[in-house]
Design a protein around this motif. Structure first.
Motif, PDB file in Angstrom:
ATOM      1  N   ALA A   1       0.425  -1.238   0.324  1.00 53.99           N
ATOM      2  CA  ALA A   1       0.100   0.184   0.025  1.00 53.99           C
ATOM      3  C   ALA A   1       1.154   1.345  -0.111  1.00 53.99           C
ATOM      4  O   ALA A   1       0.249   2.482  -0.816  1.00 53.99           O
ATOM      5  CB  ALA A   1      -1.098  -0.114   0.901  1.00 53.99           C
ATOM      6  N   LEU A   2       2.045   1.509   0.784  1.00 52.11           N
ATOM      7  CA  LEU A   2       2.857   2.674   1.189  1.00 52.11           C
ATOM      8  C   LEU A   2       3.127   2.639  -0.331  1.00 52.11           C
ATOM      9  O   LEU A   2       3.360   3.706  -1.052  1.00 52.11           O
ATOM     10  CB  LEU A   2       3.413   2.559   2.338  1.00 52.11           C
ATOM     11  CG  LEU A   2       4.008   3.993   2.654  1.00 52.11           C
ATOM     12  CD1 LEU A   2       3.181   5.016   3.000  1.00 52.11           C
ATOM     13  CD2 LEU A   2       5.597   3.280   3.605  1.00 52.11           C
ATOM     14  N   ALA A   3       3.874   1.878  -0.537  1.00 54.56           N
ATOM     15  CA  ALA A   3       5.081   2.050  -1.952  1.00 54.56           C
ATOM     16  C   ALA A   3       3.884   2.276  -3.276  1.00 54.56           C
ATOM     17  O   ALA A   3       4.893   2.954  -4.318  1.00 54.56           O
ATOM     18  CB  ALA A   3       5.400   0.650  -2.744  1.00 54.56           C
ATOM     19  N   PHE A   4       2.808   1.906  -3.567  1.00 56.37           N
ATOM     20  CA  PHE A   4       1.542   2.021  -4.591  1.00 56.37           C
ATOM     21  C   PHE A   4       1.020   3.453  -4.292  1.00 56.37           C
ATOM     22  O   PHE A   4       1.004   4.022  -5.262  1.00 56.37           O
ATOM     23  CB  PHE A   4       0.793   0.879  -5.068  1.00 56.37           C
ATOM     24  CG  PHE A   4      -0.244   1.114  -5.566  1.00 56.37           C
ATOM     25  CD1 PHE A   4       0.227   0.889  -6.539  1.00 56.37           C
ATOM     26  CD2 PHE A   4      -1.076   1.079  -5.559  1.00 56.37           C
ATOM     27  CE1 PHE A   4      -1.080   0.600  -8.201  1.00 56.37           C
ATOM     28  CE2 PHE A   4      -2.505   1.415  -6.448  1.00 56.37           C
ATOM     29  CZ  PHE A   4      -1.964   1.443  -8.193  1.00 56.37           C
ATOM     30  N   LYS A   5       0.924   3.497  -3.468  1.00 59.06           N
ATOM     31  CA  LYS A   5      -0.140   5.009  -2.993  1.00 59.06           C
ATOM     32  C   LYS A   5      -0.714   5.627  -1.811  1.00 59.06           C
ATOM     33  O   LYS A   5      -0.556   7.090  -1.960  1.00 59.06           O
ATOM     34  CB  LYS A   5      -1.379   3.745  -2.706  1.00 59.06           C
ATOM     35  CG  LYS A   5      -2.847   4.590  -2.981  1.00 59.06           C
ATOM     36  CD  LYS A   5      -3.731   4.630  -4.870  1.00 59.06           C
ATOM     37  CE  LYS A   5      -4.767   5.556  -4.836  1.00 59.06           C
ATOM     38  NZ  LYS A   5      -4.933   5.605  -5.614  1.00 59.06           N
ATOM     39  N   GLY A   6       1.193   5.462  -2.004  1.00 59.21           N
ATOM     40  CA  GLY A   6       1.672   6.972  -0.334  1.00 59.21           C
ATOM     41  C   GLY A   6       1.255   6.742   0.973  1.00 59.21           C
ATOM     42  O   GLY A   6       0.685   7.968   1.184  1.00 59.21           O
TER      43      GLY A   6
END
Ligand SMILES: [Zn+2]
Length: 597
Positions: free
Chosen positions: A350-355
């Motif tokens: 989630a963090l890598a994909f959507k920040g």
């Protein structure tokens, strides 16, 4: 049984004698002769009252007799075609509980990217250039089949389509949830950096240009979920004639050769060319697959009542047994591979994909609007058919169906939820309690390219290893029907799906990749061949309100049957789906496919 022998039994059984004497009278009168008789077979009926038999007689499209070789003799006349099965298996033909048959038009009038030499931009451009050269007069170019697995992140780019054509071009992904479009198509739909993402959709943007306020960022050429509706609403549709050719192609080249005679067209629209094409073919008696259609309701069109009125009006137009539009179709979410599947827990990346570490995907409907729309469609007499991939989407779909039941009362509308990639453990019993049919795609229960490149990285190992439950539904006594989601599964061979349901393994996947023996996806969810057969026959009929018409071999039902080259009950599990074992497909008493061998 002869009446005279019964008389000797004595007066104490007088009542029984009356009954048997009637039977004797009926037997004495020779029955009307059959059009076709199958004998010396292993007849697997899927009728619990008579599990197996050796012979079947067919007359006027219906099953006239199921029983012994001796018993069937009475039905053989001068004109009866007698087929000696020589021990081969005869069983009900197959139901594809969730597919998109009319999309076969793309195989004829759109670029077929499934056939590219490799899932690369360079190979896709070869296919597209050939298609454009072969079809210079089309006003716009459609296509389908580019691999989601080959384009993680923001998907393929409009820049890569430059130079091929100045006309609009719009290409579906293999999962049919994303569109790869060129600049001319974006211009046609009026999508630019002033266009916000629609509810339940994503317009992918050029990296670095993304903003939460307008300008939102330059569209990069990939549209997802409800953003694809913005394109398809204005993109030139195929004509009624083209759809008719596509549907006939589906029947003759795809469905009948693998024994399919019932299929659900899971996304249709009132007044559309595909609906008109089905109706014209049904009226002309040209359908060799019974089609049941689901009419989609959309979240972005304000009050849902006019949409419900429109699908109810459309339903009333289709009265033949061959084609009806009985269901309302809802998308509860998108797909894991597009990060649009709606999850109870955040995506692993989630963090890598959507920040955003809490990103759980994209629900297509807000819960209150979803509940109200499902309730209104149910109240209007429509069956409910929901697409739900993520566990949160499945839960909210069950909530909406429960809400409809609470408001409208319990009805026999046979709601169904399809795909079911992730299901919360507490929800299996709710399927049973709410009478919801579970409709998975067993073709996908594999540790294939999707699993390795899209599911493990996006969901994390643990969730990826607990995806696509099957046995858990059967264990709860839930109705389970199976589907292919054709053309997402381009070759919907039910016998392959049956093997996968039994083994959770197959040497290769239609979604890409070869699978080593021993790579078994969630082995605890393996089911029996008998359960798989039910899901592709009587349960597929039940899901489409057709269990009194088809789905088992029983006197009075439509003669919808297949002859198989091997006995799938008795053969080794890894042989169930080998090659295409269908030798003959019969629909309403007529042979609609026969293998030349
Ligand atoms: Zn589908």
């Amino acid at each position: 049984m002869k009446g005279s022998r019964v008389v000797a039994v004595g007066v104490l059984l007088a009542a029984l004698i009356v009954v048997l004497a009637f039977a004797g009278t009926a037997a004495a009168k020779k029955p009307r002769t059959a059009d076709t008789v199958f004998k010396n077979g292993y007849v697997y009926t899927v009728n619990p009252g008579q599990r197996t038999a050796k012979a079947v007689a067919v007359r006027a499209g219906k099953i006239q007799y199921v029983g012994s070789n001796r018993g069937v003799r009475a039905f053989i006349g001068r004109k009866t075609e007698v087929v000696d099965l020589k021990g081969k298996m005869l069983m009900p033909s197959f139901a594809d509980g969730h597919a998109h048959p009319s999309a076969a038009v793309s195989f004829l009038y759109a670029a077929n990217l499934y056939d590219a030499e490799a899932a690369t931009t360079a190979e896709y451009k070869v296919v597209l250039a050939d298609f454009i050269a072969a079809n210079p007069t089309l006003e716009a170019y459609q296509g389908s089949g580019w691999s989601e697995a080959a384009y993680p992140g923001i998907g393929p780019l409009k820049a890569d389509l430059e130079g091929l054509t100045t006309k609009p071009m719009s290409l579906w992904s293999d999962g049919h949830h994303s569109l790869w479009v060129n600049q001319a198509a974006l211009d046609l739909a009026g999508i630019d950096n002033t266009t916000a993402d629609p509810i339940g959709g994503v317009i992918e943007r050029v990296p670095g240009s993304v903003a939460t306020d307008p300008p939102y960022g330059t569209p990069s050429g990939c549209l997802r979920e409800s953003a694809t509706d913005m394109m398809m609403a204005v993109f030139p549709d195929f004509t009624v004639e083209q759809y008719k050719e596509g549907i006939l192609f589906y029947q003759q080249a795809i469905a009948n050769p693998v024994g399919i005679t019932l299929s659900q067209d899971a996304v249709q629209f009132p007044g559309s060319n595909s609906v008109k094409a089905y109706e014209e073919l049904a009226q002309a008696g040209e359908l060799t697959v019974r089609i049941r259609g689901s009419l989609q309701l959309m979240p972005n069109m304000g009050d849902v009542a006019p949409q419900v009125d429109a699908i109810v009006a459309e339903k009333a137009l289709h009265k033949t047994t061959l084609y009806k539009t009985v269901a309302a179709k809802f998308f509860a979410d998108g797909v894991i591979e597009g990060h649009t599947g709606y999850l109870l827990e955040p995506y692993a990346d989630a963090l890598a994909f959507k920040g955003d570490a809490d990103f759980r995907g994209v629900p297509i409907w807000q819960p209150t609007a979803f509940n109200a729309a499902v309730m209104k469609a149910d109240k209007a007499g429509m069956q409910i058919h929901v697409h739900a991939i993520g566990d949160a989407a499945v839960s909210e779909s069950l909530d909406a169906i429960a809400y409809a039941e609470a408001v409208n009362g319990k009805r026999n509308h046979r709601p169904m939820i399809t795909h079911l990639q992730l299901v919360d453990g507490n929800d299996f019993a709710r399927f049973k309690n709410l009478g919801v049919t579970a409709l998975p795609q067993p073709y996908w229960f594999l540790m294939d390219d999707y699993y390795h490149y899209l599911q493990v990285p996006f969901l994390g190992q643990e969730r990826a290893d607990d995806e696509y439950p099957m046995k858990s539904f059967f264990d709860q006594g839930v109705h389970v029907a199976s589907g292919s989601d054709f053309p997402v599964t381009p070759d919907p061979n039910a016998l392959v799906a049956m093997q996968i349901g039994v083994m959770r393994w197959y040497p290769e996947s239609s979604m890409g990749g070869t699978i080593p023996p021993g790579d078994i996806l969630w082995p605890e969810e393996r089911v029996t061949i008998q359960q798989m057969i039910r899901s592709f026959t009587i349960e597929g009929a039940y899901a489409n309100l057709l269990e009194k018409t088809t789905g088992s071999i029983k006197v009075g039902k439509s003669a919808d049957m297949v002859v198989l080259a091997r006995n799938i009950i008795k053969c080794d599990a890894d042989e169930i789906g080998e090659g295409n074992a269908v030798l003959l497909t019969m629909f309403r008493g007529k042979t609609v496919f026969e293998a030349d061998r």
